[in-house]
Design an enzyme around this catalytic site. Structure first.
Site, PDB file in Angstrom:
ATOM      1  N   ARG A   1       0.824  -1.221   0.000  1.00  0.00           N
ATOM      2  CA  ARG A   1       0.000   0.000   0.000  1.00  0.00           C
ATOM      3  C   ARG A   1       0.853   1.265   0.000  1.00  0.00           C
ATOM      4  O   ARG A   1       0.441   2.308  -0.511  1.00  0.00           O
ATOM      5  CB  ARG A   1      -0.963  -0.026   1.205  1.00  0.00           C
ATOM      6  CG  ARG A   1      -1.745   1.261   1.419  1.00  0.00           C
ATOM      7  CD  ARG A   1      -2.969   1.084   2.311  1.00  0.00           C
ATOM      8  NE  ARG A   1      -2.733   0.270   3.487  1.00  0.00           N
ATOM      9  CZ  ARG A   1      -2.058   0.655   4.565  1.00  0.00           C
ATOM     10  NH1 ARG A   1      -1.526   1.862   4.631  1.00  0.00           N
ATOM     11  NH2 ARG A   1      -1.891  -0.177   5.590  1.00  0.00           N
TER      12      ARG A   1
ATOM     13  N   TYR B   1     -17.627  16.738 -13.177  1.00  0.00           N
ATOM     14  CA  TYR B   1     -17.985  15.321 -13.137  1.00  0.00           C
ATOM     15  C   TYR B   1     -18.922  15.065 -11.943  1.00  0.00           C
ATOM     16  O   TYR B   1     -18.632  15.468 -10.825  1.00  0.00           O
ATOM     17  CB  TYR B   1     -16.719  14.458 -13.034  1.00  0.00           C
ATOM     18  CG  TYR B   1     -17.019  13.000 -12.850  1.00  0.00           C
ATOM     19  CD1 TYR B   1     -17.571  12.246 -13.879  1.00  0.00           C
ATOM     20  CD2 TYR B   1     -16.776  12.367 -11.639  1.00  0.00           C
ATOM     21  CE1 TYR B   1     -17.878  10.912 -13.713  1.00  0.00           C
ATOM     22  CE2 TYR B   1     -17.070  11.033 -11.465  1.00  0.00           C
ATOM     23  CZ  TYR B   1     -17.620  10.303 -12.509  1.00  0.00           C
ATOM     24  OH  TYR B   1     -17.926   8.989 -12.334  1.00  0.00           O
TER      25      TYR B   1
ATOM     26  N   ASP C   1      -8.758  18.529 -14.196  1.00  0.00           N
ATOM     27  CA  ASP C   1      -9.190  17.173 -14.548  1.00  0.00           C
ATOM     28  C   ASP C   1      -9.027  17.049 -16.060  1.00  0.00           C
ATOM     29  O   ASP C   1      -9.787  17.618 -16.831  1.00  0.00           O
ATOM     30  CB  ASP C   1     -10.650  16.967 -14.114  1.00  0.00           C
ATOM     31  CG  ASP C   1     -11.126  15.532 -14.328  1.00  0.00           C
ATOM     32  OD1 ASP C   1     -10.567  14.847 -15.204  1.00  0.00           O
ATOM     33  OD2 ASP C   1     -12.079  15.118 -13.636  1.00  0.00           O
TER      34      ASP C   1
ATOM     35  N   LYS D   1     -10.577   5.667 -18.061  1.00  0.00           N
ATOM     36  CA  LYS D   1     -11.108   6.098 -19.348  1.00  0.00           C
ATOM     37  C   LYS D   1     -10.051   5.911 -20.443  1.00  0.00           C
ATOM     38  O   LYS D   1      -9.776   4.786 -20.824  1.00  0.00           O
ATOM     39  CB  LYS D   1     -11.599   7.544 -19.225  1.00  0.00           C
ATOM     40  CG  LYS D   1     -12.425   7.817 -17.947  1.00  0.00           C
ATOM     41  CD  LYS D   1     -13.753   7.108 -17.917  1.00  0.00           C
ATOM     42  CE  LYS D   1     -14.473   7.173 -16.576  1.00  0.00           C
ATOM     43  NZ  LYS D   1     -14.661   8.506 -15.997  1.00  0.00           N
TER      44      LYS D   1
HETATM   45  C1  LIG Z   1     -14.978   9.037 -14.756  1.00  0.00           C
HETATM   46  C2  LIG Z   1     -14.500  10.387 -14.412  1.00  0.00           C
HETATM   47  C3  LIG Z   1     -14.009  10.665 -13.119  1.00  0.00           C
HETATM   48  C4  LIG Z   1     -14.022   9.650 -12.005  1.00  0.00           C
HETATM   49  O1  LIG Z   1     -13.126   8.621 -12.222  1.00  0.00           O
HETATM   50  P1  LIG Z   1     -13.344   7.116 -11.642  1.00  0.00           P
HETATM   51  O2  LIG Z   1     -12.163   6.397 -12.190  1.00  0.00           O
HETATM   52  O3  LIG Z   1     -14.663   6.630 -12.146  1.00  0.00           O
HETATM   53  O4  LIG Z   1     -13.323   7.227 -10.163  1.00  0.00           O
HETATM   54  C5  LIG Z   1     -13.519  11.938 -12.891  1.00  0.00           C
HETATM   55  N1  LIG Z   1     -13.524  12.894 -13.845  1.00  0.00           N
HETATM   56  C6  LIG Z   1     -14.004  12.659 -15.085  1.00  0.00           C
HETATM   57  C7  LIG Z   1     -13.996  13.749 -16.088  1.00  0.00           C
HETATM   58  C8  LIG Z   1     -14.517  11.400 -15.403  1.00  0.00           C
HETATM   59  O5  LIG Z   1     -15.009  11.186 -16.625  1.00  0.00           O
END
Ligand SMILES: *Cc1c(COP(=O)(O)O)cnc(C)c1O
Length: 372
Positions: A47, A99, A171, A196
């Protein structure tokens, strides 16, 4: 060196023991240490740090152009870790089209963490300027935003943040470092849901933070991850790294396909609006052209006739899959307000599209027959 080359070669040295070209996955939870816990091999407990995660982090830092990177179990884990390092009483500026689960997190946890926040449309720079307080510690940006595809001028916000010594987090999930370079534009932290585009095949969950500077702040986020436990698993780190190797060429194909789809739908009389920053009609097109090298694989469309018509369109697609998430090889569609559920601010006639790597003509044909 060019991004395509970094994506392939960053932290890609062959395994020191066997010479394997593909990286090993170290699943071990514990590492031999000395009699007084000396980290004789550099690691101790999974961890805190593990070799596969370290390899991913080295690659992420190089690709995004930061001094340090931390891999997390999810994008939410990554974002939470940054927010939890803010001192009680800190003020955060958040975008209105953020988000959905970060909006939910702000609503449910900021009070407990004694954080204050102001929600503004960050694509309007005057709103960011006016929302600043002496206690503002963090300006959170998401550009292009999910799902309205709003575009925020990162360099302009970074300048406003510098004046009050606040940090800027971007982000960068939609754009990826291939298309947008927030740290070069003055941001301090980049966040990714590596679930993603980095993973890229809809088969791994992960998150990442890349820091412009390796300093006390990045160390405190690392400490948060260690104690609150949102570290990335070795297998997931390995899959994200594997996805990263082809990120540059996938993103170019996603972008070209999305542009073709956006153009085709923008002249369809059943479509009220296409939100894609690559279209000159998009409000953020000029800023996007300035700060992105291409416009990415995400877009959203508004269907004339409201919620029922939009859901009907989603029910008619044959090639697109009705599913949430994004960034995989297969094209996805979803009625975003339904998916976001309670707390959604998304227009009821909006469908979000993640454009995959199929041939664009097949995608356009499928959407045209569904929209008709
Ligand atoms: C999916 C997403 C998140 C969150 O990510 P997870 O891996 O699902 O926790 C944050 N920001 C954006 C723009 C996203 O599309």
């Amino acid at each position: 060196m060019h991004l395509e080359t970094i994506a392939v070669h960053a932290a890609a040295e062959p395994d020191g023991v066997t010479g394997s070209v593909a990286p090993p996955i170290h699943l071990s939870t514990t590492f031999e240490h000395g009699p007084a816990s000396e980290h004789i091999h550099g690691y101790s407990y999974i961890r805190e740090a593990n070799p596969t995660q370290t390899r991913l982090e080295t690659a992420l830092a190089q690709l995004e152009g930061g001094e340090a990177a931390l891999a997390f179990a999810s994008g939410m884990g990554a974002g939470s870790a940054v927010l939890q390092t803010l001192a009680p009483g800190s003020h955060v500026i958040m975008p209105d089209d953020v988000y959905v689960d970060f909006r939910n997190l702000a609503k449910e946890f900021f009070f407990k963490w004694q954080l204050e926040h102001t929600v503004v449309d960050t694509s309007q720079i005057d709103q960011v300027r006016a929302a600043r307080r002496t206690s503002t510690q963090l300006i959170w940006l998401e550009t292009p935003s999910n799902p309205l595809m709003k575009v925020t001028d990162i360099a302009a916000v970074a300048e406003l943040a510098r004046e009050i010594r606040a940090k800027v987090l971007v982000d960068n999930t939609f754009a990826t470092p291939i298309l947008q370079r927030p740290l070069e534009l003055g941001a301090d932290i980049v966040l990714h849901s590596t679930t993603k585009y980095f993973g890229g095949h809809s088969d791994v969950q992960g998150g990442a933070l890349i820091f412009a500077k390796k300093d006390e702040h990045s160390a405190s986020v690392d400490n948060n991850r260690r104690l609150l436990g949102a570290a990335a698993s070795p297998f997931n780190s390995w899959l994200v790294l594997r996805g990263m190797r082809s990120l540059a060429c996938r993103i170019r194909a996603h972008s070209a396909n999305a542009m073709a789809v956006a153009r085709a739908l923008s002249t369809n009389p059943a479509v009220e609006a296409v939100h894609y920053p690559g279209l000159p009609s998009h409000g953020g097109h000029d800023v996007a052209t300035k700060q992105m090298s291409d416009f990415g694989g995400m877009l959203s469309i508004r269907i004339k006739g409201g919620r029922e018509r939009a859901i009907q369109v989603a029910s008619r697609v044959k090639l697109f899959m009705n599913a949430t998430s994004l960034g995989g090889v297969e094209s996805l569609i979803e009625h975003r307000a339904s998916s976001e559920g309670k707390g959604s601010k998304t227009p009821e006639n909006l469908l979000r599209l993640s454009i995959g790597l199929e041939h664009p003509e097949d995608l356009i044909e499928d959407l045209q027959q569904a929209v008709a």
